[in-house]
Scaffold this active site. Structure first.
Site, PDB file in Angstrom:
ATOM      1  CE  LYS A   1      -1.803   1.379  -5.167  1.00 57.47           C
ATOM      2  NZ  LYS A   1      -1.968   2.719  -5.719  1.00 57.47           N
TER       3      LYS A   1
ATOM      4  CD  GLU B   1      12.082  10.631  -2.189  1.00 54.53           C
ATOM      5  OE1 GLU B   1      11.139  10.231  -1.491  1.00 54.53           O
ATOM      6  OE2 GLU B   1      12.130  10.492  -3.419  1.00 54.53           O
TER       7      GLU B   1
ATOM      8  CD  GLU C   1      -5.127   4.897  -4.855  1.00 54.80           C
ATOM      9  OE1 GLU C   1      -5.543   5.726  -4.044  1.00 54.80           O
ATOM     10  OE2 GLU C   1      -3.988   4.397  -4.803  1.00 54.80           O
TER      11      GLU C   1
ATOM     12  CG  HIS D   1       6.760  -3.466  -2.022  1.00 54.22           C
ATOM     13  ND1 HIS D   1       6.919  -2.949  -3.288  1.00 54.22           N
ATOM     14  CD2 HIS D   1       6.288  -2.452  -1.262  1.00 54.22           C
ATOM     15  CE1 HIS D   1       6.540  -1.679  -3.287  1.00 54.22           C
ATOM     16  NE2 HIS D   1       6.158  -1.359  -2.074  1.00 54.22           N
TER      17      HIS D   1
ATOM     18  CB  CYS E   1       8.507   0.663  -5.521  1.00 53.93           C
ATOM     19  SG  CYS E   1       7.245   1.857  -4.987  1.00 53.93           S
TER      20      CYS E   1
END
Length: 758
Positions: free
Chosen positions: A114, A485, A606, A696, A728
């Site tokens: 981040k 989901e 974050e 990713h 993730c």
């Protein structure tokens, strides 16, 4: 008085760059077509700033993937494993960001983290012992000339040398000190080149200056910039800071021969105090960050006019600036047809912030600013109530006691109860939650929103996908399943849409990383839950299997951090409001027979203040309790999971343990399992699932690669506490990638299991 913008969004109003880049990845379009899209976007962004009267327009804020990665390539910081693939420059660049698996070789992507206290992810440069830092690219110069050829003078921007070294990862025995001369030389060469081109201003972005700095840091800053600034020639240099104040180095920075210094007056709590106490040199220009680059509310001209008036007593030359790059807000309100004018008049996205700068320039150019139409119209917005209030919510917050934040019994007792109740095998396998959002899945959601299909048709499709997902996971052999989901657009937006107190945009996209964009909700009022959100789909999924299916929720801190917050109440109160709403959902899931519930807090780290002295008082002292409030009422046998990704957790690992979850999954694969050593050192009590592969990247990890990762984990983590999972959710990947990857994950876990003495 002039105006400036630190940086502008780059993916396009309609995410043109995202779609074009993804087509390039799939070999649907050529490099030339991708570059054509990029140029069209740059041209549009420069012209919209020029048309809004911005005096200092930025170039080189565009990127195909990430500006830090751009800087690494510019400085020849390209690890040898990527060079050995012998790809052309653009493909090598993308491989650094995404990894590669093909006929030329198999390499992982660089780490991703981040960017300070934002939801933007940057690619972490790797500096090896054999790295030779030097000016090796032409991108900043090319983009400056592209704008110049359009008749637009820009200030090229580059991540500053100090910040680059701070965010980079040193993989060998060498340290920052070993690269000072080389990086100073490279930046000197950059300035010489710009000077030769006739560039008027060059912007070096140094957000790392707002963090806690040591004496060694101050020496490093002086050493680097004393060398760089000696080479600036005719080009003026702007040192641009943002995300806070530079209290640790203000006096040193203003004494250096910069021509301009950019300071943040929005997040910089002490910025005004520093200017008043130390003064500001008459021969420098202050780029005053007064328009918020991270939130979407209109600027209050009363506050800004007063601030500039006060600054005028200490500064001769002031430029009105954004507080940070506008990368962190959506493009424009022009395409928001579903938002009423009553709402929109209070909002300002990137293009509207350009107008605010233009209006402030007009207001501050006259003797009586308060008499201008721009000022009068602005103040009408702030004279009345702006946010919706719910007295029941406020009473519930006031009634909270310490007991509401404590789960009984303690973790150790719960762990024993859950081991007996759930009876899972050693190294239980699971995924983080989402499965691929195919075009078919997105079309179903879109058709329902547009009214093209009925609720029954929409639900039937989702149930069919859930059934397929459960069957797939059972076939692969997972121990704990998820429903996939398929009904969710985004992990935050979906919950916000089902809670009271939020507004939503149609085109309010913000770049998160690479081609990934999110549409943050806007918190407009007190937050509450009027009906169950996830129970029906979770219960249906559980009915399809004898294995446990996790209930999947997003936690209060992540919902808050990935939304645009209101300005009239504290973040703490807002987080507690969301926590009470999600708590109701947790208890309903439990009452419906869901034994394992995951409450994701992907964004916990974050909004951690950049200065350690503020960590607890301004954030952790309410962020951790907000999570505990969500799950404190469940039974001992109900297992609570959470997930966190792409941040540095080592320095808050004890606070994370204090969240009192039963299982925590972390991103670990892309950061070389660095979290595992920290867990061992801190005697982490919570059961953990450090991600065994990077979702990713399009790479498919082998069984042996995953086994190697698990064996490393088992050296530090007791087998009784280790879970096996990707790092993730799988939403952004395709089935052709995830199915073999998950098959290899389960096979690796089973192989390791055989060798364990249980």
């Amino acid at each position: 008085m002039k105006t400036s913008v630190i940086g502008y969004p780059r993916v396009g109003i309609f995410r043109e760059l995202k779609f074009s880049t993804e087509k390039y990845f799939k070999n649907i379009i050529t490099k030339e077509e991708l570059r054509s899209t990029a140029f069209s976007l740059k041209e549009t962004h420069w012209k919209v700033q020029k048309n809004n009267g911005i005096d200092f327009i930025t170039s080189n804020d565009f990127s195909f993937y990430d500006n830090v990665l751009d800087t690494a390539v510019l400085l020849n910081v390209v690890p040898s494993r990527y060079k050995q693939l012998k790809l052309d420059a653009l493909d090598e660049y993308f491989v650094m960001a995404r990894g590669y698996q093909g006929e030329k070789g198999d390499v992982k992507a660089l780490s991703m983290k981040k960017w300070f206290n934002t939801n933007y992810h940057y690619i972490v440069p790797e500096i090896d012992d054999d790295t030779e830092i030097s000016l090796a690219g032409t991108k900043p110069f090319d983009e400056y000339m592209e704008a110049k050829n359009l008749g637009i003078e820009t200030k090229p921007t580059i991540i500053g040398a100090f910040t680059f070294l701070i965010v980079a990862k040193f993989t060998g025995g060498k340290t920052v000190e070993d690269f000072i001369n080389d990086i100073a030389q490279a930046y000197s060469d950059i300035l010489r080149k710009f000077s030769e081109m006739g560039t008027k201003w060059v912007q070096f972005e140094e957000p790392a200056l707002v963090m806690d700095l040591s004496e060694e840091d101050l020496i490093l800053i002086k050493k680097i910039y004393s060398s760089i600034l000696s080479a600036k020639g005719s080009a003026k240099v702007l040192l641009q800071t943002y995300f806070g104040d530079i209290r640790d180095c203000y006096s040193e920075v203003v004494a250096m021969p910069f021509d301009g210094i950019g300071l943040d007056f929005v997040e910089g709590k002490k910025t005004l105090e520093l200017v008043k106490y130390f003064g500001f040199p008459e021969d420098k220009t202050l780029f005053a960050g007064i328009v918020n680059g991270k939130n979407i509310w209109r600027n209050n001209y009363f506050n800004t006019v007063n601030l500039i008036g006060e600054l005028g007593r200490y500064c001769r030359n002031i430029v009105l600036n954004t507080s940070c790059s506008l990368l962190h807000v959506p493009y424009t309100l022009k395409n928001e047809s579903s938002l009423s004018a009553e709402y929109k008049k209070h909002l300002a996205f990137a293009e509207e912030k350009l107008k605010e700068l233009s209006e402030l320039k007009v207001i501050l150019s006259v003797n009586n600013p308060l008499s201008t139409n721009e000022y009068i119209e602005n103040q009408k917005l702030f004279n009345g109530a702006r946010y919706r209030q719910n007295e029941n919510v406020r009473k519930a917050i006031s009634a909270l006691s310490q007991e509401d934040f404590i789960r009984h019994p303690n973790f150790e007792e719960r762990e024993k109860i859950q081991k007996a109740e759930l009876n899972l095998p050693p190294l239980p396998t699971t995924t983080i939650g989402s499965f691929p959002q195919t075009a078919e899945v997105k079309a179903n959601r879109s058709d329902y929103k547009k009214g093209n299909i009925s609720f029954e048709e929409y639900t039937a499709f989702n149930r069919k996908k859930i059934s397929e997902c459960i069957a797939l996971q059972e076939k692969i052999g997972f121990d704990v399943l998820v429903h996939g989901e398929f009904e969710r657009n985004d992990m935050v937006e979906y919950f916000a849409e089902n809670l009271d107190g939020f507004l939503f945009t149609e085109k309010g996209w913000v770049q998160s990383y690479g081609t990934r964009c999110v549409k943050p909700p806007i918190i407009w009022g007190d937050i509450s839950r009027s009906k169950p959100i996830t129970v029906d789909y979770s219960v249906y999924a559980q009915s399809l299997t004898s294995k446990y299916v996790k209930g999947m929720l997003t936690g209060p801190v992540t919902i808050l951090n990935w939304s645009f917050p209101r300005e009239d109440i504290s973040l703490k109160d807002c987080a507690f409001q969301i926590a009470l709403a999600i708590r109701d959902e947790v208890l309903d899931l439990e009452a419906s027979g869901i034994k394992i519930i995951q409450i994701d807090e992907a964004a916990l780290r974050e909004k951690l203040p950049l200065r350690k002295s503020d960590w607890h008082s301004e954030y952790l002292d309410w962020a951790i309790p907000a999570f505990r409030l969500v799950h404190s009422g469940v039974k001992p046998e109900t297992q609570i999971h959470t997930h966190m990704c792409y941040s540095e957790f080592a320095d808050i690992i004890k606070d994370i343990d204090n969240m009192d979850a039963d299982v925590i999954t972390f991103e670990a694969a892309r950061s070389d399992l660095s979290i595992v050593e920290t867990l061992k050192e801190c005697e982490f009590k919570t059961e953990v699932g450090p991600g065994v592969y990077d979702i990713h990247s399009p790479r498919i990890p082998s069984v042996s690669e995953i086994k190697e990762a698990l064996l490393k984990m088992l050296e530090k983590i007791p087998k009784e506490k280790l879970w096996v999972n990707p790092d993730c959710g799988l939403k952004t990947r395709g089935n052709e990638e995830i199915i073999p990857s998950l098959e290899n994950l389960v096979a690796a876990a089973r192989d390791i299991r055989k060798g364990l003495s249980v």
